[in-house]
Scaffold this motif. Sequence first.
Motif, short mmCIF file in Angstrom:
data_model
loop_
_atom_site.label_atom_id
_atom_site.label_comp_id
_atom_site.label_asym_id
_atom_site.label_seq_id
_atom_site.Cartn_x
_atom_site.Cartn_y
_atom_site.Cartn_z
N ALA A 173 56.95 36.45 40.03
CA ALA A 173 55.33 36.43 39.06
C ALA A 173 55.33 37.87 39.03
O ALA A 173 53.82 37.68 38.14
CB ALA A 173 54.97 35.03 39.49
N ASN A 174 56.09 39.13 39.75
CA ASN A 174 54.91 40.08 39.20
C ASN A 174 53.67 40.07 40.13
O ASN A 174 52.99 40.77 40.20
CB ASN A 174 55.09 40.87 37.98
CG ASN A 174 54.85 42.64 37.68
OD1 ASN A 174 55.52 42.95 38.75
ND2 ASN A 174 54.64 42.91 36.96
N VAL A 175 53.97 39.84 41.37
CA VAL A 175 52.81 40.04 42.10
C VAL A 175 53.33 40.16 43.58
O VAL A 175 54.91 39.99 43.98
CB VAL A 175 52.20 38.55 42.60
CG1 VAL A 175 51.52 38.48 43.31
CG2 VAL A 175 51.83 38.20 41.61
N VAL A 207 49.60 33.17 44.12
CA VAL A 207 50.33 33.62 43.92
C VAL A 207 50.54 33.12 42.31
O VAL A 207 49.86 34.36 40.85
CB VAL A 207 52.00 34.01 43.83
CG1 VAL A 207 53.10 33.95 43.08
CG2 VAL A 207 52.31 34.64 44.96
N LYS A 208 50.25 31.79 42.12
CA LYS A 208 49.73 31.29 40.44
C LYS A 208 48.59 31.53 40.10
O LYS A 208 48.58 31.94 38.71
CB LYS A 208 50.40 29.47 40.85
CG LYS A 208 50.23 28.77 39.59
CD LYS A 208 50.58 27.37 39.52
CE LYS A 208 49.27 26.70 40.46
NZ LYS A 208 49.83 24.94 40.58
N TYR A 209 47.60 31.90 40.42
CA TYR A 209 46.46 32.18 40.30
C TYR A 209 46.27 33.71 40.03
O TYR A 209 45.64 33.68 39.74
CB TYR A 209 45.45 31.16 40.30
CG TYR A 209 45.29 29.92 39.83
CD1 TYR A 209 44.81 29.77 38.69
CD2 TYR A 209 46.46 29.30 41.14
CE1 TYR A 209 45.44 28.48 38.31
CE2 TYR A 209 46.27 27.76 40.48
CZ TYR A 209 46.13 27.44 39.22
OH TYR A 209 45.73 25.90 38.82
N SER A 210 47.06 34.54 40.60
CA SER A 210 46.92 36.28 40.28
C SER A 210 47.40 36.59 39.36
O SER A 210 48.19 35.99 38.51
CB SER A 210 48.22 36.63 41.17
OG SER A 210 47.47 36.07 42.46
N GLU A 211 46.94 37.68 38.81
CA GLU A 211 47.12 38.23 37.90
C GLU A 211 48.15 39.68 37.74
O GLU A 211 49.30 39.86 38.79
CB GLU A 211 45.94 39.52 37.21
CG GLU A 211 44.81 39.06 37.25
CD GLU A 211 44.51 37.99 36.10
OE1 GLU A 211 45.25 38.36 34.94
OE2 GLU A 211 43.77 37.33 35.87
N LYS A 212 48.72 39.66 36.78
CA LYS A 212 49.92 40.26 36.80
C LYS A 212 50.40 41.66 37.45
O LYS A 212 49.04 42.36 37.18
CB LYS A 212 50.95 40.45 35.58
CG LYS A 212 51.72 39.23 34.80
CD LYS A 212 52.60 39.28 35.41
CE LYS A 212 53.19 37.97 34.43
NZ LYS A 212 54.38 37.37 34.80
N GLN A 213 51.27 41.85 38.74
CA GLN A 213 51.01 43.22 39.17
C GLN A 213 49.24 43.09 40.46
O GLN A 213 49.12 44.18 40.95
CB GLN A 213 50.69 44.85 38.47
CG GLN A 213 51.62 44.73 37.47
CD GLN A 213 52.11 45.96 36.74
OE1 GLN A 213 50.42 46.49 36.60
NE2 GLN A 213 53.09 46.87 36.15
N GLY A 214 49.25 41.81 40.29
CA GLY A 214 48.72 41.44 41.36
C GLY A 214 48.96 41.27 43.10
O GLY A 214 49.63 41.96 42.93
N MET A 215 47.96 41.26 43.84
CA MET A 215 48.62 40.92 45.30
C MET A 215 48.07 39.71 46.37
O MET A 215 46.86 39.93 46.04
CB MET A 215 47.76 42.45 45.99
CG MET A 215 48.26 42.35 47.72
SD MET A 215 47.99 44.41 48.37
CE MET A 215 49.61 45.40 47.85
N GLU A 232 45.23 35.68 50.89
CA GLU A 232 43.88 35.44 49.83
C GLU A 232 44.06 36.54 48.54
O GLU A 232 45.23 36.97 48.37
CB GLU A 232 42.84 36.96 50.45
CG GLU A 232 42.09 37.29 49.56
CD GLU A 232 41.44 38.78 50.03
OE1 GLU A 232 39.73 39.23 49.28
OE2 GLU A 232 41.63 38.81 51.24
N ASP A 233 43.99 35.61 47.43
CA ASP A 233 44.52 36.57 45.59
C ASP A 233 43.50 37.54 45.56
O ASP A 233 42.23 37.02 45.72
CB ASP A 233 44.98 35.19 44.83
CG ASP A 233 43.12 34.16 44.76
OD1 ASP A 233 43.15 34.89 43.95
OD2 ASP A 233 43.80 32.52 44.70
N ARG A 234 43.49 37.86 44.72
CA ARG A 234 42.40 39.04 44.36
C ARG A 234 42.85 38.12 42.11
O ARG A 234 42.73 39.20 41.42
CB ARG A 234 42.86 40.40 43.57
CG ARG A 234 42.69 41.25 44.84
CD ARG A 234 43.87 40.79 45.80
NE ARG A 234 43.13 41.49 47.05
CZ ARG A 234 43.73 41.59 48.13
NH1 ARG A 234 45.45 41.02 48.28
NH2 ARG A 234 43.70 42.39 49.37
#
Length: 455
Positions: A173-175, A207-215, A232-234
């Motif tokens: 997912a690029n996270v 992870v599913k609701y994070s933006e690409k290249q997120g953490m 925690e997601d961003r």
Amino acid sequence: ILMRREVAVNHASYLQRYRNGKGGKVLDITRELEAVDRSGRVFPIELAINAVTVDGETKFSGVIRDISQRKEIDRLRKEFVSTVSHELRTPLTSIRGSLTLIDTLASEGLPPKVHNLLAMARNNTERLILLVNDILDFEKLHASKTQFFFEAIDLNGEVEKAVELTQGYAVDANVSLSMDLSPDAITISLDTGKFQQVLGNLISNAVKYSEKQGMVTLRTLVAGDHVRIEVEDRGSGIPESFRTRIFEPFSQADGSASRRKGGSGLGLNITRSLVEGMRGKIGFKSHEGAGTIFWIEFPLYEMQPVAVTEPEEVRDPGGLLGLHLEDDRDFHIILQSGMDGELELLQARTLAEARDLLDKYRFDIVIIDRIIRDGEGLDLIRSIPDPDQTKIVVVTATDENVQHLHVDETLIKSKTRPSEFASRFAKIVDEIKAARQADQTRSGPSVPVSPAASS
């Protein structure tokens, strides 16, 4: 008239026992039985019986509900779950294995288009397997068939393991996944497999609701006598309109963005049930456009062994003796302190300890915690020598009303304050004393039962 013969023959004795101050455990609860109509057809019913006193005379009322339709729906549901389990999960597992084998053995000789088709097939197979597993987990939790096996675990080590297991999903997912773990070792008592399932659900959701290249960040910290784990997601956060329904089954946030993420809508409902089944709490805080933190809390594990308390050999003849099956020492102390010496309450932390005490002593009241390390707390009832003459109270962390012939009352920890527990048990003590006094009035003075160990 409606009861089957083996039940009907006891009807008069039930009423007489109640009038004599004994029994009465079938009152004010709903039981499932079988009835017989005039043609001889046997059908399932719910029976609720209540008693009221009118002009000094006891009157009984009964409500009978035909539940044939509900039972048929339950049968169809169980058949569906069986079909899902066998007819879907088994072939899906075979398909996944075959696709992986093809990709491994023939990866270099296949054109790019075929590689893409294989990757698409693998991804969709994984989605179907997750959906099937969610349905089966939901069914087991709904039917209260999930068992928990507790053991002392290293929290930080389990979090590291969860991150390792979900790393591949995050990379796809690029996270990125990061950890902010407590510098001190933290030991808690949990079911390792269920805890990994909880962490896996929370991490994959973040992870599913994070933006690409997120953490996504995982934290562990100690707060008083509890430990907290945060994920925690961003991402975009949880819409305000959806927050009250987020733990409901089959619920998903509205909007095309959420729909594109897929899923059964069961993940968080299953996660909450597993957390509460392990005596924990779950919650979240979210800011739209800034991300979400899901947190879970569990009590710290008591490292020191706690010996089973034994009553003094010489007891107050007017006092009562109670057994408390509970592995939380603090909760036992709170309960005991509210008795003001009127009830000597012995604590057993396991079913084995409780059965040993039942062999030694005769108890006036038995308090049972459903979730015990070595099994199901309700199994202890089979070891109580005279359950009809013993007050049995179930204390549970899950929101349920235990339907059992010998259970007098169910108290839910999350809905009852500590002071209310003490107040309720003080009333139960008064009820037992009143019943004992009534027995002595009818039959004359009796010698108090002494512990078998000192006889």
